[in-house]
Design a protein around this motif. Structure first.
Motif, PDB file in Angstrom:
ATOM      1  N   ALA A 427       0.813  -1.216   0.000  1.00  0.00           N
ATOM      2  CA  ALA A 427       0.000   0.000   0.000  1.00  0.00           C
ATOM      3  C   ALA A 427       0.846   1.264   0.000  1.00  0.00           C
ATOM      4  O   ALA A 427       0.353   2.338  -0.393  1.00  0.00           O
ATOM      5  CB  ALA A 427      -0.915   0.006   1.215  1.00  0.00           C
ATOM      6  N   ASP A 428       2.099   1.169   0.413  1.00  0.00           N
ATOM      7  CA  ASP A 428       2.968   2.341   0.485  1.00  0.00           C
ATOM      8  C   ASP A 428       3.250   2.872  -0.926  1.00  0.00           C
ATOM      9  O   ASP A 428       3.918   2.224  -1.727  1.00  0.00           O
ATOM     10  CB  ASP A 428       4.276   1.965   1.183  1.00  0.00           C
ATOM     11  N   GLY A 429       2.713   4.058  -1.243  1.00  0.00           N
ATOM     12  CA  GLY A 429       2.894   4.666  -2.562  1.00  0.00           C
ATOM     13  C   GLY A 429       1.845   4.284  -3.575  1.00  0.00           C
ATOM     14  O   GLY A 429       1.847   4.799  -4.694  1.00  0.00           O
ATOM     15  N   LEU A 435      -5.499  -0.660  -4.965  1.00  0.00           N
ATOM     16  CA  LEU A 435      -5.431  -1.695  -3.933  1.00  0.00           C
ATOM     17  C   LEU A 435      -6.448  -2.798  -4.200  1.00  0.00           C
ATOM     18  O   LEU A 435      -7.599  -2.534  -4.532  1.00  0.00           O
ATOM     19  CB  LEU A 435      -5.700  -1.078  -2.553  1.00  0.00           C
ATOM     20  N   GLU A 436      -6.023  -4.038  -4.032  1.00  0.00           N
ATOM     21  CA  GLU A 436      -6.901  -5.188  -4.261  1.00  0.00           C
ATOM     22  C   GLU A 436      -7.652  -5.505  -2.966  1.00  0.00           C
ATOM     23  O   GLU A 436      -7.258  -6.374  -2.179  1.00  0.00           O
ATOM     24  CB  GLU A 436      -6.076  -6.385  -4.720  1.00  0.00           C
ATOM     25  N   LEU A 437      -8.746  -4.773  -2.766  1.00  0.00           N
ATOM     26  CA  LEU A 437      -9.535  -4.914  -1.541  1.00  0.00           C
ATOM     27  C   LEU A 437     -10.674  -5.913  -1.682  1.00  0.00           C
ATOM     28  O   LEU A 437     -11.410  -6.146  -0.714  1.00  0.00           O
ATOM     29  CB  LEU A 437     -10.097  -3.545  -1.131  1.00  0.00           C
ATOM     30  N   GLY A 438     -10.843  -6.483  -2.841  1.00  0.00           N
ATOM     31  CA  GLY A 438     -11.958  -7.391  -3.070  1.00  0.00           C
ATOM     32  C   GLY A 438     -13.195  -6.640  -3.527  1.00  0.00           C
ATOM     33  O   GLY A 438     -13.267  -5.408  -3.489  1.00  0.00           O
ATOM     34  N   GLU A 439     -14.182  -7.393  -3.962  1.00  0.00           N
ATOM     35  CA  GLU A 439     -15.393  -6.779  -4.514  1.00  0.00           C
ATOM     36  C   GLU A 439     -16.148  -5.958  -3.475  1.00  0.00           C
ATOM     37  O   GLU A 439     -16.735  -4.921  -3.799  1.00  0.00           O
ATOM     38  CB  GLU A 439     -16.319  -7.870  -5.085  1.00  0.00           C
ATOM     39  N   ASP A 440     -16.163  -6.412  -2.226  1.00  0.00           N
ATOM     40  CA  ASP A 440     -16.950  -5.730  -1.204  1.00  0.00           C
ATOM     41  C   ASP A 440     -16.100  -4.842  -0.293  1.00  0.00           C
ATOM     42  O   ASP A 440     -16.602  -4.343   0.715  1.00  0.00           O
ATOM     43  CB  ASP A 440     -17.678  -6.763  -0.333  1.00  0.00           C
ATOM     44  N   GLY A 441     -14.825  -4.639  -0.622  1.00  0.00           N
ATOM     45  CA  GLY A 441     -13.945  -3.874   0.254  1.00  0.00           C
ATOM     46  C   GLY A 441     -13.778  -2.439  -0.195  1.00  0.00           C
ATOM     47  O   GLY A 441     -13.765  -2.138  -1.381  1.00  0.00           O
ATOM     48  N   TRP A 442     -13.677  -1.546   0.765  1.00  0.00           N
ATOM     49  CA  TRP A 442     -13.368  -0.155   0.435  1.00  0.00           C
ATOM     50  C   TRP A 442     -12.781   0.532   1.663  1.00  0.00           C
ATOM     51  O   TRP A 442     -12.922   0.082   2.785  1.00  0.00           O
ATOM     52  CB  TRP A 442     -14.600   0.583  -0.082  1.00  0.00           C
ATOM     53  N   ARG A 462       0.725   6.564   1.954  1.00  0.00           N
ATOM     54  CA  ARG A 462       2.148   6.546   2.280  1.00  0.00           C
ATOM     55  C   ARG A 462       2.352   5.991   3.682  1.00  0.00           C
ATOM     56  O   ARG A 462       1.411   5.912   4.471  1.00  0.00           O
ATOM     57  CB  ARG A 462       2.763   7.927   2.138  1.00  0.00           C
ATOM     58  N   ALA A 463       3.597   5.598   3.971  1.00  0.00           N
ATOM     59  CA  ALA A 463       3.910   4.959   5.249  1.00  0.00           C
ATOM     60  C   ALA A 463       3.487   5.845   6.413  1.00  0.00           C
ATOM     61  O   ALA A 463       3.709   7.057   6.403  1.00  0.00           O
ATOM     62  CB  ALA A 463       5.406   4.653   5.335  1.00  0.00           C
ATOM     63  N   GLY A 464       2.868   5.212   7.409  1.00  0.00           N
ATOM     64  CA  GLY A 464       2.418   5.938   8.579  1.00  0.00           C
ATOM     65  C   GLY A 464       0.959   6.327   8.542  1.00  0.00           C
ATOM     66  O   GLY A 464       0.393   6.713   9.570  1.00  0.00           O
ATOM     67  N   PHE A 481      -1.108  -3.820   3.845  1.00  0.00           N
ATOM     68  CA  PHE A 481      -0.616  -2.702   4.647  1.00  0.00           C
ATOM     69  C   PHE A 481       0.571  -3.065   5.518  1.00  0.00           C
ATOM     70  O   PHE A 481       1.291  -2.183   5.987  1.00  0.00           O
ATOM     71  CB  PHE A 481      -1.745  -2.178   5.541  1.00  0.00           C
ATOM     72  N   GLY A 482       0.797  -4.349   5.763  1.00  0.00           N
ATOM     73  CA  GLY A 482       1.895  -4.769   6.624  1.00  0.00           C
ATOM     74  C   GLY A 482       3.198  -4.853   5.870  1.00  0.00           C
ATOM     75  O   GLY A 482       3.252  -4.704   4.644  1.00  0.00           O
ATOM     76  N   PRO A 483       4.314  -5.067   6.602  1.00  0.00           N
ATOM     77  CA  PRO A 483       5.625  -5.161   5.939  1.00  0.00           C
ATOM     78  C   PRO A 483       5.704  -6.391   5.059  1.00  0.00           C
ATOM     79  O   PRO A 483       5.099  -7.421   5.334  1.00  0.00           O
ATOM     80  CB  PRO A 483       6.587  -5.284   7.133  1.00  0.00           C
TER      81      PRO A 483
END
Length: 485
Positions: A427-429, A435-442, A462-464, A481-483
């Motif tokens: 997600a950074d940048g 973002l691939e959040l799925g059909e029902d994700g936002w 961006r990070a943070g 979102f994780g490392p």
């Protein structure tokens, strides 16, 4: 009621001391001296000026610091959480156990061969000075939080080596004497404490998590009180079963840290506040229990300075550094972790154990522990922010956010999750639309640098950034979102 006014005076003095201690955090940031060092020195000076302050029995001091440490470790475990712990568990356990053992052995050898302590006293001194303290590290970084895997390892190691150091000290005191039978007895006692503590901590953590999620209370404020009471209960239960109560309460905090539960944010803030007060109390008790005149005239000042120098410049960088070779870290992160082994509340408690045991040279060892802790917090702690900058350790400033607007729900809002964008994550940048959040994700809300940001498809994260997302597949979204692995 003839004692009302004298008792009120006691309350006034205690409340004033507590207010001054809390305010000293701001003073420490301005004069570049870590706040724990201020507590330590001021309390030691006060005990010399007013000798009555230093007349509290050592057993009482020991119990006060024990309770303080229970809350510090529980809050530390909650701050790490199970997800972060799992990502670096092997490194944390390796450094926390092997690093503590190597540090204790090296300090014991130095005390025996360089300064003439017998082996029993040397081992006690080494065990007392082997654990580190994450709370002191955070207090000297001045509102900055270490990001990434290095921060997790540093926090986890400091939390893990506290129970290890305490169990090692208890085993040495219980073994007594010498010979193979004493060694075998000490090893057996250590393994028993670690095993029972781990079992009670894991069971207690999951039990507390179920309690938080499914058992309501008539007053929302009571949820925080219940969590702290359960932490104390877990410690006591493990200790009564001959296990490490400190390990149990640390593991319970880790398990509870990531759980979704009603009033979880309030519980975390309450635990953090209690832990901050506990750290103040621990350093103040050490200062009050030591006479600066006695320390300066005891002939152990040079020994304390020499052991502090060996610990900071040789033992941790070289010996613990060799143990950390197998851990995947950047060079700067590794150097920072090896320079951040600050001493804190646990050596204080272990020094009190030595005093209470009546061991030979107990008072001299306690004075040495005082000197080493003071040097570690003042010198090592004072340089830590500059070392973090020099080693380019990834950090983020944790800004205070005194204002909040929110919604409460009678039932858990399924699919609603909060994430923090990690540096180098997918997600950074990236834009929200990518973002691939799925059909029902936002994504419904983004907070950046303490401010609310309008959410648009073309906005780059961006990070943070703190992100509030709706998704039925939490694990998959969390990976965005994780490392990166």
């Amino acid at each position: 009621m003839p004692d009302v006014e004298p008792f009120s005076l006691v309350i006034l003095l205690v409340a004033a001391a507590l207010m001054v201690a809390v305010a000293s955090n701001r003073l420490g940031q301005r004069i570049r001296v870590p706040a724990p060092a201020l507590f330590l020195v001021v309390a030691a000076v006060a005990s010399d000026l007013f000798p009555v302050l230093g007349q509290v029995p050592i057993k009482v001091d020991e119990r006060i610091v024990t309770v303080a440490l229970v809350f510090i470790l529980f809050d530390g475990g909650m701050h790490i959480g199970f997800r972060r712990f799992r990502s670096a568990s092997a490194a944390i356990v390796w450094i926390g156990v092997a690093g503590t053992a190597v540090t204790a052995a090296a300090l014991a050898a130095a005390a025996h061969y360089f300064f003439g302590f017998d082996w029993r006293a040397s081992l006690l001194l080494g065990a007392a000075l082997s654990p580190t303290d994450p709370a002191v590290v955070f207090s000297v970084l001045g509102g900055r939080e270490i990001a990434g895997r290095s921060g997790t390892i540093l926090e986890g190691e400091s939390g893990a080596n506290d129970p290890v150091g305490i169990a090692l000290m208890a085993s040495l005191l219980a073994a007594g004497g010498g010979g193979l039978s004493a060694v075998a007895g000490g090893v057996g006692e250590f393994l028993l404490q670690m095993g029972v503590g781990a079992v009670v901590g894991i069971l207690g953590g999951y039990g507390l998590m179920k309690l938080m999620r499914h058992v309501g209370l008539p007053n929302e404020s009571l949820h925080s009180v219940r969590a702290i009471a359960c932490a104390a209960f877990i410690y006591a239960a493990a200790t009564m079963l001959h296990g490490s109560g400190f390990l149990a309460v640390f593991l319970a905090g880790i398990i509870v840290g990531d759980s979704r539960a009603p009033y979880k944010l309030e519980i975390e803030r309450f635990a953090s506040g209690i832990a901050s007060i506990a750290e103040i109390v621990a350093f103040a008790v050490l200062g009050l229990s030591v006479s600066l005149r006695d320390v300066l005239s005891s002939g152990v000042v040079l020994i304390g300075l020499a052991l502090a120098g060996l610990l900071i410049l040789v033992i941790r960088p070289v010996l613990v550094g060799l143990l950390s070779v197998r851990i995947r870290l950047k060079l700067g992160e590794r150097a920072f972790i090896l320079s951040a082994g600050l001493k804190g509340a646990v050596p204080i408690l272990l020094g009190m154990y030595i005093l209470g045991s009546g061991a030979d040279h107990a008072q001299a060892m306690y004075s040495i522990i005082f000197i080493v802790v003071l040097i570690s917090v003042v010198l090592q702690g004072g340089l830590l922010p500059y070392l973090a900058s020099a080693f380019r350790v990834p950090m983020r400033r944790v800004e205070q956010q005194p204002w909040a607007l929110g919604m409460r729900f009678s039932d858990e809002p399924h699919g609603l999750h909060r994430f923090v964008v990690a540096e180098g994550s997918a997600a950074d940048g990236a834009t929200i639309a990518d973002l691939e959040l799925g059909e029902d994700g936002w994504i419904s809300m983004v907070r950046r640098d303490g401010h609310l940001v309008q959410v648009r498809g073309g906005m780059k994260l961006r990070a943070g950034d703190s992100v509030l997302a709706l998704s039925e597949t939490a694990e998959a979204v969390a990976e965005l979102f994780g490392p990166r692995a």
